[in-house]
Scaffold this active site. Structure first.
Site, mmCIF file in Angstrom:
data_model
loop_
_atom_site.group_PDB
_atom_site.id
_atom_site.type_symbol
_atom_site.label_atom_id
_atom_site.label_comp_id
_atom_site.label_asym_id
_atom_site.label_seq_id
_atom_site.Cartn_x
_atom_site.Cartn_y
_atom_site.Cartn_z
ATOM 1 N N SER A 169 0.849 -1.194 0.000
ATOM 2 C CA SER A 169 0.000 0.000 0.000
ATOM 3 C C SER A 169 0.881 1.239 0.000
ATOM 4 O O SER A 169 2.002 1.219 0.529
ATOM 5 C CB SER A 169 -0.849 -0.025 1.273
ATOM 6 O OG SER A 169 -1.450 1.223 1.508
ATOM 7 N N TYR A 191 -1.805 -0.440 11.074
ATOM 8 C CA TYR A 191 -2.083 -1.054 9.760
ATOM 9 C C TYR A 191 -0.905 -0.812 8.818
ATOM 10 O O TYR A 191 -0.395 -1.739 8.177
ATOM 11 C CB TYR A 191 -3.382 -0.486 9.159
ATOM 12 C CG TYR A 191 -3.523 -0.825 7.690
ATOM 13 C CD1 TYR A 191 -3.830 -2.121 7.286
ATOM 14 C CD2 TYR A 191 -3.303 0.145 6.700
ATOM 15 C CE1 TYR A 191 -3.919 -2.453 5.937
ATOM 16 C CE2 TYR A 191 -3.393 -0.175 5.352
ATOM 17 C CZ TYR A 191 -3.704 -1.467 4.980
ATOM 18 O OH TYR A 191 -3.777 -1.792 3.652
ATOM 19 N N LYS A 221 2.104 -3.427 7.015
ATOM 20 C CA LYS A 221 2.531 -3.546 5.603
ATOM 21 C C LYS A 221 4.045 -3.356 5.492
ATOM 22 O O LYS A 221 4.718 -4.067 4.739
ATOM 23 C CB LYS A 221 1.802 -2.518 4.734
ATOM 24 C CG LYS A 221 0.307 -2.753 4.608
ATOM 25 C CD LYS A 221 0.003 -3.999 3.800
ATOM 26 C CE LYS A 221 -1.460 -4.344 3.807
ATOM 27 N NZ LYS A 221 -1.787 -5.651 3.219
HETATM 28 P P1 NAD Z 1 -11.042 -6.813 1.701
HETATM 29 O O1 NAD Z 1 -11.290 -6.758 3.167
HETATM 30 O O2 NAD Z 1 -12.197 -6.640 0.780
HETATM 31 O O3 NAD Z 1 -10.324 -8.196 1.318
HETATM 32 C C1 NAD Z 1 -9.494 -8.894 2.211
HETATM 33 C C2 NAD Z 1 -10.014 -10.328 2.262
HETATM 34 O O4 NAD Z 1 -9.159 -11.097 3.096
HETATM 35 C C3 NAD Z 1 -11.421 -10.436 2.839
HETATM 36 O O5 NAD Z 1 -12.211 -11.211 1.955
HETATM 37 C C4 NAD Z 1 -11.216 -11.141 4.182
HETATM 38 O O6 NAD Z 1 -12.339 -11.960 4.499
HETATM 39 C C5 NAD Z 1 -9.952 -11.915 3.932
HETATM 40 N N1 NAD Z 1 -9.131 -12.187 5.121
HETATM 41 C C6 NAD Z 1 -8.707 -11.300 6.053
HETATM 42 N N2 NAD Z 1 -7.931 -11.914 6.952
HETATM 43 C C7 NAD Z 1 -7.833 -13.216 6.581
HETATM 44 C C8 NAD Z 1 -7.170 -14.349 7.109
HETATM 45 N N3 NAD Z 1 -6.460 -14.280 8.241
HETATM 46 N N4 NAD Z 1 -7.278 -15.529 6.460
HETATM 47 C C9 NAD Z 1 -8.016 -15.622 5.330
HETATM 48 N N5 NAD Z 1 -8.692 -14.581 4.783
HETATM 49 C C10 NAD Z 1 -8.590 -13.387 5.416
HETATM 50 O O7 NAD Z 1 -9.895 -5.766 1.372
HETATM 51 P P2 NAD Z 1 -9.348 -5.257 -0.041
HETATM 52 O O8 NAD Z 1 -9.695 -3.841 -0.166
HETATM 53 O O9 NAD Z 1 -9.716 -6.220 -1.096
HETATM 54 O O10 NAD Z 1 -7.784 -5.340 0.257
HETATM 55 C C11 NAD Z 1 -6.995 -6.426 -0.192
HETATM 56 C C12 NAD Z 1 -5.555 -6.172 0.202
HETATM 57 O O11 NAD Z 1 -5.115 -4.944 -0.365
HETATM 58 C C13 NAD Z 1 -5.316 -6.043 1.699
HETATM 59 O O12 NAD Z 1 -4.089 -6.652 2.008
HETATM 60 C C14 NAD Z 1 -5.236 -4.549 1.919
HETATM 61 O O13 NAD Z 1 -4.468 -4.229 3.050
HETATM 62 C C15 NAD Z 1 -4.559 -4.106 0.642
HETATM 63 N N6 NAD Z 1 -4.832 -2.706 0.287
HETATM 64 C C16 NAD Z 1 -6.115 -2.272 0.193
HETATM 65 C C17 NAD Z 1 -6.367 -0.942 -0.138
HETATM 66 C C18 NAD Z 1 -7.770 -0.405 -0.211
HETATM 67 O O14 NAD Z 1 -7.964 0.813 -0.110
HETATM 68 N N7 NAD Z 1 -8.781 -1.232 -0.408
HETATM 69 C C19 NAD Z 1 -5.288 -0.076 -0.395
HETATM 70 C C20 NAD Z 1 -3.991 -0.565 -0.305
HETATM 71 C C21 NAD Z 1 -3.767 -1.891 0.043
HETATM 72 C C1 WQD Z 2 -9.921 9.765 0.604
HETATM 73 C C2 WQD Z 2 -10.190 11.253 0.761
HETATM 74 C C3 WQD Z 2 -10.487 11.941 3.049
HETATM 75 C C4 WQD Z 2 -14.205 9.685 3.708
HETATM 76 C C5 WQD Z 2 -7.016 4.990 2.904
HETATM 77 C C6 WQD Z 2 -5.914 4.402 3.748
HETATM 78 C C7 WQD Z 2 -4.760 3.973 2.883
HETATM 79 C C8 WQD Z 2 -5.221 3.032 1.767
HETATM 80 C C9 WQD Z 2 -6.393 3.613 1.019
HETATM 81 C C10 WQD Z 2 -5.018 0.745 2.501
HETATM 82 C C11 WQD Z 2 -9.442 11.905 1.931
HETATM 83 C C12 WQD Z 2 -11.770 12.134 2.260
HETATM 84 C C13 WQD Z 2 -13.047 10.244 3.174
HETATM 85 C C14 WQD Z 2 -15.311 10.525 3.969
HETATM 86 C C15 WQD Z 2 -14.054 12.405 3.134
HETATM 87 N N1 WQD Z 2 -5.694 1.786 2.307
HETATM 88 N N2 WQD Z 2 -12.986 11.573 2.895
HETATM 89 N N3 WQD Z 2 -15.196 11.870 3.665
HETATM 90 O O1 WQD Z 2 -7.473 8.018 3.599
HETATM 91 O O2 WQD Z 2 -6.618 8.382 1.241
HETATM 92 O O3 WQD Z 2 -6.540 6.130 2.212
HETATM 93 O O4 WQD Z 2 -7.425 4.011 1.930
HETATM 94 O O5 WQD Z 2 -3.844 0.529 2.388
HETATM 95 O O6 WQD Z 2 -3.813 3.365 3.708
HETATM 96 O O7 WQD Z 2 -5.481 5.382 4.684
HETATM 97 O O8 WQD Z 2 -8.722 7.059 1.607
HETATM 98 O O9 WQD Z 2 -11.076 6.928 0.917
HETATM 99 O O10 WQD Z 2 -10.537 7.179 3.371
HETATM 100 O O11 WQD Z 2 -10.151 9.110 1.849
HETATM 101 O O12 WQD Z 2 -13.999 13.621 2.895
HETATM 102 O O13 WQD Z 2 -16.357 10.104 4.454
HETATM 103 O O14 WQD Z 2 -11.589 11.428 1.058
HETATM 104 O O15 WQD Z 2 -10.300 12.989 3.957
HETATM 105 O O16 WQD Z 2 -9.118 13.211 1.526
HETATM 106 P P1 WQD Z 2 -7.303 7.522 2.233
HETATM 107 P P2 WQD Z 2 -10.198 7.492 1.973
#
Ligand code: NAD
Ligand code: WQD
Length: 343
Positions: free
Chosen positions: A127, A151, A155
């Protein structure tokens, strides 16, 4: 290479499920492993409707070493795409041990079984959070690493585990894909983001407001040094992200070492720009009100994706309007997500 079987941990989740589609389209065989802590089993039905294939499902946890060993042997796994994690930043501050246990111990258990079973290729969901507070934008892969919450540290720690495993085993490949802000849904409207409870992220919150489940969007901060005063992020369509995984794996599957890549568009959009795009998608006004800045937020954050563009023969193709159009198609077809949808 085209017949590789890929274990997709967290494969029923938002990004993992969309990546299963991209894997299938590219000729790979995904095997989904998920404990359904944040997903619905109905995702597998939706994947079948989209691809015409029923993907094998292993219901269980990445911390269950016996289950992992059995899975590697039964399906003859060639590589692991590792999405399974907990991902709510605020929750991680309140429950750090749960995050380190699931995300770090879980990855450690998975890597140990991979080593025992001779599986030496992992694509890891990292991430942009590993860059901590941005010191400059656009952020490239040389930006200093750090974090501001458990979190994010989880990572950083898993990336370090992967670096160390790759330097100890000269045949090990670890691709750390650092996502910026994944949004969007599959263009069919059959699959999308399905958060349990109140969404933490902007786009799901807007979508639930548009469908009438929330009264209004709170815009966190309108006095940032940006064009309209609201926060700017690099939103990337989940299918572009999914295709980025396939491109990275195809490029590097015969390589070794630890390789980080930013997956982003290289363009920033403000909160108000996202709301405006969504209004166009759903053809209605989305009520919003200005709220104080959210603690821990930064004004701007977007990617320099040049390395991925150059080396992976990949770039994000879908624009913000496509992202919100696809989210609206999904949200309007499944107003309550997959958990409660009955037809
Ligand atoms: P998500 O919660 O939709 O998907 C994660 C999945 O993993 C879920 O289906 C959950 O049930 C499963 N899971 C969690 N812990 C588990 C375990 N111990 N064993 C088996 N299954 C497990 O999240 P996502 O948005 O699809 O994110 C996927 C990956 O991408 C994560 O590692 C997250 O940290 C990373 N990521 C997400 C974002 C984002 O904004 N969505 C941004 C950057 C990185
Ligand atoms: C986006 C923008 C908020 C909600 C997060 C994690 C990051 C990564 C992606 C996993 C910002 C604004 C949000 C709301 C708002 N995840 N906002 N009203 O914070 O950039 O990133 O998700 O790895 O680690 O921190 O994403 O979608 O929460 O916010 O105004 O109800 O929207 O302030 O500017 P963010 P977000």
């Amino acid at each position: 290479m085209m017949e590789n079987t890929i274990l997709v941990t967290g494969g029923a989740g938002f990004i993992g499920s969309h990546t299963c589609i991209a894997l299938h389209e590219a000729g790979f065989r995904p095997v989904v492993l998920d404990n359904f802590s944040n997903a619905s089993v109905r995702v597998l039905d939706q994947l079948e409707r989209i691809t015409g294939q029923r993907f094998p499902l292993v219901r269980g946890d990445i911390r269950d070493a016996d289950l992992l060993r059995d899975t590697f042997q039964r399906y003859r796994i060639d590589a692991v795409f590792h999405f399974a994690a907990l991902k709510a930043v605020g929750e991680s501050v309140r429950q750090p041990l749960a995050y380190y246990e699931n995300n770090v111990s879980g990855s450690l258990a998975l890597l140990q079984v991979m080593q025992q079973c001779g599986v030496r290729r992992m694509v890891f969901s990292s991430s942009a959070t590993v860059y901590g507070e941005p010191q400059y934008v656009p952020i490239d892969e040389a930006h200093p690493i750090g974090s501001t919450n458990p979190y994010g540290w989880s990572k950083v720690m898993v990336e370090q585990l992967l670096r160390d495993v790759a330097s100890a085993d000269s045949d090990f490949l670890a691709l750390a894909l650092r996502y910026f802000n994944p949004v969007g849904a599959h263009e069919s409207g059959l699959l999308g983001e399905d958060p349990l409870g109140t969404p933490n992220n902007l786009v799901p919150f807007i979508a639930q407001t548009a469908i009438g489940r929330r009264e209004h969007v709170q815009v966190f901060g309108s006095d940032y040094q940006t064009t309209d005063g609201t926060g700017v992020r690099d939103y990337i369509h989940v299918m572009d992200l999914a295709e980025g995984h396939v491109a990275a794996f195809r490029t590097h599957c015969g390589d070794f070492g630890f390789k980080p890549y930013n997956l982003g568009t290289g363009r920033g959009s403000s909160v108000l720009e996202v709301i405006t795009a969504f209004e166009k998608s759903c053809g209605a006004h989305i009520p919003w009100e200005a709220a104080p800045r959210r603690p821990g937020d930064v004004a701007v954050n977007w990617a320099d994706p040049a390395l991925a563009v150059k080396r992976l023969n990949w770039r994000a193709r879908r624009d913000l309007q496509t992202m919100t159009d696809d989210v609206w198609r999904w949200q309007s077809a499944y107003p309550n997500g997959l958990q409660e949808h009955t037809s």
